[in-house]
Motif scaffolding. Structure first.
Motif, PDB file in Angstrom:
ATOM      1  N   VAL A   1      -1.044 -11.024 -15.587  1.00 31.31           N
ATOM      2  CA  VAL A   1      -0.194 -10.878 -14.408  1.00 31.31           C
ATOM      3  C   VAL A   1      -1.086 -10.746 -13.182  1.00 31.31           C
ATOM      4  O   VAL A   1      -1.995  -9.908 -13.153  1.00 31.31           O
ATOM      5  N   VAL A   2      -0.842 -11.601 -12.198  1.00 35.69           N
ATOM      6  CA  VAL A   2      -1.543 -11.509 -10.917  1.00 35.69           C
ATOM      7  C   VAL A   2      -0.782 -10.529 -10.035  1.00 35.69           C
ATOM      8  O   VAL A   2       0.432 -10.652  -9.866  1.00 35.69           O
ATOM      9  N   VAL A   3      -1.490  -9.540  -9.497  1.00 40.13           N
ATOM     10  CA  VAL A   3      -0.876  -8.565  -8.597  1.00 40.13           C
ATOM     11  C   VAL A   3      -1.436  -8.805  -7.200  1.00 40.13           C
ATOM     12  O   VAL A   3      -2.631  -8.633  -6.969  1.00 40.13           O
ATOM     13  N   ASN A   4      -0.567  -9.221  -6.303  1.00 43.83           N
ATOM     14  CA  ASN A   4      -0.975  -9.459  -4.926  1.00 43.83           C
ATOM     15  C   ASN A   4      -0.790  -8.199  -4.102  1.00 43.83           C
ATOM     16  O   ASN A   4       0.300  -7.625  -4.079  1.00 43.83           O
ATOM     17  N   GLY A   5      -1.854  -7.776  -3.434  1.00 46.78           N
ATOM     18  CA  GLY A   5      -1.743  -6.672  -2.498  1.00 46.78           C
ATOM     19  C   GLY A   5      -1.448  -7.203  -1.103  1.00 46.78           C
ATOM     20  O   GLY A   5      -1.301  -8.402  -0.883  1.00 46.78           O
ATOM     21  N   ASP A   6      -1.371  -6.301  -0.140  1.00 49.22           N
ATOM     22  CA  ASP A   6      -1.179  -6.705   1.246  1.00 49.22           C
ATOM     23  C   ASP A   6      -2.342  -7.581   1.706  1.00 49.22           C
ATOM     24  O   ASP A   6      -3.405  -7.618   1.075  1.00 49.22           O
ATOM     25  N   TYR A   7      -2.155  -8.263   2.836  1.00 49.20           N
ATOM     26  CA  TYR A   7      -3.131  -9.250   3.316  1.00 49.20           C
ATOM     27  C   TYR A   7      -4.539  -8.683   3.463  1.00 49.20           C
ATOM     28  O   TYR A   7      -5.527  -9.409   3.336  1.00 49.20           O
ATOM     29  N   ASP A   8      -4.660  -7.373   3.697  1.00 57.41           N
ATOM     30  CA  ASP A   8      -5.979  -6.773   3.886  1.00 57.41           C
ATOM     31  C   ASP A   8      -6.474  -6.069   2.620  1.00 57.41           C
ATOM     32  O   ASP A   8      -7.466  -5.335   2.661  1.00 57.41           O
ATOM     33  N   VAL A   9      -5.796  -6.315   1.503  1.00 60.63           N
ATOM     34  CA  VAL A   9      -6.168  -5.668   0.238  1.00 60.63           C
ATOM     35  C   VAL A   9      -6.706  -6.683  -0.761  1.00 60.63           C
ATOM     36  O   VAL A   9      -7.682  -6.437  -1.454  1.00 60.63           O
ATOM     37  N   GLY A  10      -6.065  -7.850  -0.852  1.00 64.38           N
ATOM     38  CA  GLY A  10      -6.499  -8.867  -1.810  1.00 64.38           C
ATOM     39  C   GLY A  10      -5.631  -8.889  -3.049  1.00 64.38           C
ATOM     40  O   GLY A  10      -4.573  -8.251  -3.113  1.00 64.38           O
ATOM     41  N   SER A  11      -6.084  -9.616  -4.048  1.00 55.85           N
ATOM     42  CA  SER A  11      -5.307  -9.774  -5.273  1.00 55.85           C
ATOM     43  C   SER A  11      -6.063  -9.239  -6.479  1.00 55.85           C
ATOM     44  O   SER A  11      -7.293  -9.104  -6.452  1.00 55.85           O
ATOM     45  N   PHE A  12      -5.297  -8.986  -7.537  1.00 52.32           N
ATOM     46  CA  PHE A  12      -5.835  -8.363  -8.738  1.00 52.32           C
ATOM     47  C   PHE A  12      -5.261  -9.062  -9.965  1.00 52.32           C
ATOM     48  O   PHE A  12      -4.305  -9.818  -9.878  1.00 52.32           O
ATOM     49  N   PHE A  13      -5.860  -8.788 -11.108  1.00 53.52           N
ATOM     50  CA  PHE A  13      -5.480  -9.475 -12.339  1.00 53.52           C
ATOM     51  C   PHE A  13      -5.414  -8.469 -13.473  1.00 53.52           C
ATOM     52  O   PHE A  13      -6.372  -7.734 -13.727  1.00 53.52           O
TER      53      PHE A  13
ATOM     54  N   LYS B   1       0.812  -1.223   0.000  1.00 52.97           N
ATOM     55  CA  LYS B   1       0.000   0.000   0.000  1.00 52.97           C
ATOM     56  C   LYS B   1       0.841   1.266   0.000  1.00 52.97           C
ATOM     57  O   LYS B   1       0.304   2.358  -0.271  1.00 52.97           O
ATOM     58  N   ASP B   2       2.157   1.130   0.283  1.00 49.68           N
ATOM     59  CA  ASP B   2       3.034   2.295   0.168  1.00 49.68           C
ATOM     60  C   ASP B   2       3.880   2.215  -1.105  1.00 49.68           C
ATOM     61  O   ASP B   2       4.972   2.789  -1.180  1.00 49.68           O
ATOM     62  N   ASP B   3       3.360   1.479  -2.107  1.00 54.65           N
ATOM     63  CA  ASP B   3       3.896   1.476  -3.475  1.00 54.65           C
ATOM     64  C   ASP B   3       5.267   0.828  -3.588  1.00 54.65           C
ATOM     65  O   ASP B   3       6.100   1.251  -4.384  1.00 54.65           O
ATOM     66  N   ARG B   4       5.511  -0.230  -2.836  1.00 56.03           N
ATOM     67  CA  ARG B   4       6.730  -1.006  -3.029  1.00 56.03           C
ATOM     68  C   ARG B   4       6.399  -2.212  -3.889  1.00 56.03           C
ATOM     69  O   ARG B   4       5.673  -3.105  -3.473  1.00 56.03           O
ATOM     70  N   ILE B   5       6.926  -2.182  -5.088  1.00 56.54           N
ATOM     71  CA  ILE B   5       6.642  -3.258  -6.036  1.00 56.54           C
ATOM     72  C   ILE B   5       7.510  -4.472  -5.699  1.00 56.54           C
ATOM     73  O   ILE B   5       8.669  -4.338  -5.322  1.00 56.54           O
ATOM     74  N   GLY B   6       6.924  -5.652  -5.801  1.00 57.91           N
ATOM     75  CA  GLY B   6       7.665  -6.877  -5.521  1.00 57.91           C
ATOM     76  C   GLY B   6       7.664  -7.282  -4.066  1.00 57.91           C
ATOM     77  O   GLY B   6       8.410  -8.184  -3.671  1.00 57.91           O
ATOM     78  N   GLU B   7       6.812  -6.654  -3.254  1.00 57.35           N
ATOM     79  CA  GLU B   7       6.713  -6.997  -1.836  1.00 57.35           C
ATOM     80  C   GLU B   7       5.242  -6.950  -1.410  1.00 57.35           C
ATOM     81  O   GLU B   7       4.423  -6.257  -2.024  1.00 57.35           O
ATOM     82  N   ILE B   8       4.916  -7.676  -0.348  1.00 58.15           N
ATOM     83  CA  ILE B   8       3.610  -7.583   0.286  1.00 58.15           C
ATOM     84  C   ILE B   8       3.761  -7.804   1.787  1.00 58.15           C
ATOM     85  O   ILE B   8       4.753  -8.383   2.246  1.00 58.15           O
ATOM     86  N   TYR B   9       2.771  -7.344   2.523  1.00 58.05           N
ATOM     87  CA  TYR B   9       2.653  -7.686   3.931  1.00 58.05           C
ATOM     88  C   TYR B   9       1.723  -8.889   4.030  1.00 58.05           C
ATOM     89  O   TYR B   9       0.567  -8.831   3.616  1.00 58.05           O
ATOM     90  N   ARG B  10       2.248  -9.990   4.573  1.00 59.78           N
ATOM     91  CA  ARG B  10       1.479 -11.218   4.683  1.00 59.78           C
ATOM     92  C   ARG B  10       0.794 -11.304   6.046  1.00 59.78           C
ATOM     93  O   ARG B  10       1.143 -10.582   6.981  1.00 59.78           O
ATOM     94  N   VAL B  11      -0.169 -12.200   6.152  1.00 61.48           N
ATOM     95  CA  VAL B  11      -0.954 -12.354   7.371  1.00 61.48           C
ATOM     96  C   VAL B  11      -0.038 -12.641   8.567  1.00 61.48           C
ATOM     97  O   VAL B  11       0.812 -13.536   8.522  1.00 61.48           O
ATOM     98  N   GLY B  12      -0.194 -11.828   9.625  1.00 60.59           N
ATOM     99  CA  GLY B  12       0.521 -12.069  10.868  1.00 60.59           C
ATOM    100  C   GLY B  12       1.973 -11.652  10.884  1.00 60.59           C
ATOM    101  O   GLY B  12       2.682 -11.945  11.850  1.00 60.59           O
ATOM    102  N   GLN B  13       2.442 -10.968   9.832  1.00 53.19           N
ATOM    103  CA  GLN B  13       3.843 -10.555   9.785  1.00 53.19           C
ATOM    104  C   GLN B  13       3.960  -9.035   9.843  1.00 53.19           C
ATOM    105  O   GLN B  13       3.184  -8.314   9.218  1.00 53.19           O
ATOM    106  N   GLU B  14       4.957  -8.566  10.581  1.00 51.74           N
ATOM    107  CA  GLU B  14       5.152  -7.122  10.744  1.00 51.74           C
ATOM    108  C   GLU B  14       5.944  -6.521   9.596  1.00 51.74           C
ATOM    109  O   GLU B  14       5.812  -5.339   9.298  1.00 51.74           O
ATOM    110  N   ASN B  15       6.795  -7.327   8.977  1.00 49.80           N
ATOM    111  CA  ASN B  15       7.633  -6.835   7.880  1.00 49.80           C
ATOM    112  C   ASN B  15       7.159  -7.407   6.553  1.00 49.80           C
ATOM    113  O   ASN B  15       6.604  -8.511   6.482  1.00 49.80           O
TER     114      ASN B  15
END
Length: 254
Positions: free
Chosen positions: A213-225, A111-125
């Motif tokens: 291309v599947v685009v995965n957002g953070d755990y509270d955002v979901g995924s996109f296509f 959500k802060d526009d870092r491509i190639g990363e996501i915040y996964r469930v239960g993880q702080e980083n």
């Protein structure tokens, strides 16, 4: 605080035609019903997407209305199940049904526009997404990929490295090498899927291919296509109908 609208602005800047994975499945099932007069339980689905758990966690509920999926993809979504997998999958379809193959790599976007990363469930980083593509790109940029090296202990990762090595200049000279590498891998996946389809005799009349291309957002955002290819192959006549324009034009259900 980033809102859903803010995230969609970030997403559309990078992938202008991206829609939610839920919307993608809704549109697919609408097309199959309207064009082929088939309901979801008459459709046997296969996926060639990355085996990353996020792609299972974020799989839309309506996707489970179809039969399957038969899993063809390994790391980064390349169809490592090969010709044997495609032939096996083709014989699981209902006699009056159709086959659907969904394929493509994935990439994360925070959500802060870092491509190639996501915040996964239960993880702080945040963590890499796709981790396999990220690792392959880093190895490429360090000039550590050896031509034709494919070790059976890490066969899938080494295969991805060889795919990127063949497009080294394209990836290395890109403003965002990971984004460009994702495009390279998409093209490799599509070529391989088409080759496997060409080499397979399908008992069903229709084979629908959906790639992007599947685009995965953070755990509270979901995924996109972000769709790139939508074809319906008629195994009886040999004709191919391009469904991409119709797919993108379908209004979303409320």
């Amino acid at each position: 605080m980033t809102t859903s609208d803010d995230f969609m602005t970030l997403l559309r800047h990078r992938y202008p035609n991206a829609i939610s994975s839920k919307q993608a499945v809704d549109r697919l099932l609408t097309l199959i019903h309207d064009r082929l007069d088939l309901v979801p339980r008459q459709v046997m689905a296969a996926t060639s997407v990355c085996c990353d758990d996020v792609n299972v966690i974020e799989r839309p509920e309506r996707a489970y209305e179809m039969l399957g999926p038969f899993t063809m993809g390994g790391l980064s979504g390349f169809p490592f199940a090969g010709l044997t997998g495609m032939k096996a999958f083709s014989h699981h379809v209902p006699h009056d049904g159709a086959l659907f193959i969904f394929f493509g790599p994935h990439i994360g976007l925070t959500k802060d526009d870092r491509i190639g990363e996501i915040y996964r469930v239960g993880q702080e980083n945040s963590s890499p997404c796709c981790g396999a593509t990220t690792a392959a790109v880093n190895t490429l940029l360090r000039n550590e990929i050896l031509a034709d090296r494919v070790d059976e202990l890490d066969y899938q990762q080494h295969t991805l490295e060889q795919i990127l090595l063949r497009e080294k200049d394209r990836v290395a000279n890109a403003g965002e090498p990971l984004v460009e590498a994702t495009e390279v891998i998409y093209e490799a996946i599509e070529r391989r899927i088409k080759l496997l389809v060409k080499r397979t005799l399908f008992p069903a009349r229709y084979v629908v291919l959906g790639g992007g291309v599947v685009v995965n957002g953070d755990y509270d955002v979901g995924s996109f296509f972000a769709p790139r290819r939508f074809l319906c192959l008629d195994a009886k006549t040999g004709l191919q109908n391009d469904w991409l324009t119709d797919f993108t034009a379908i209004p979303d259900r409320l």
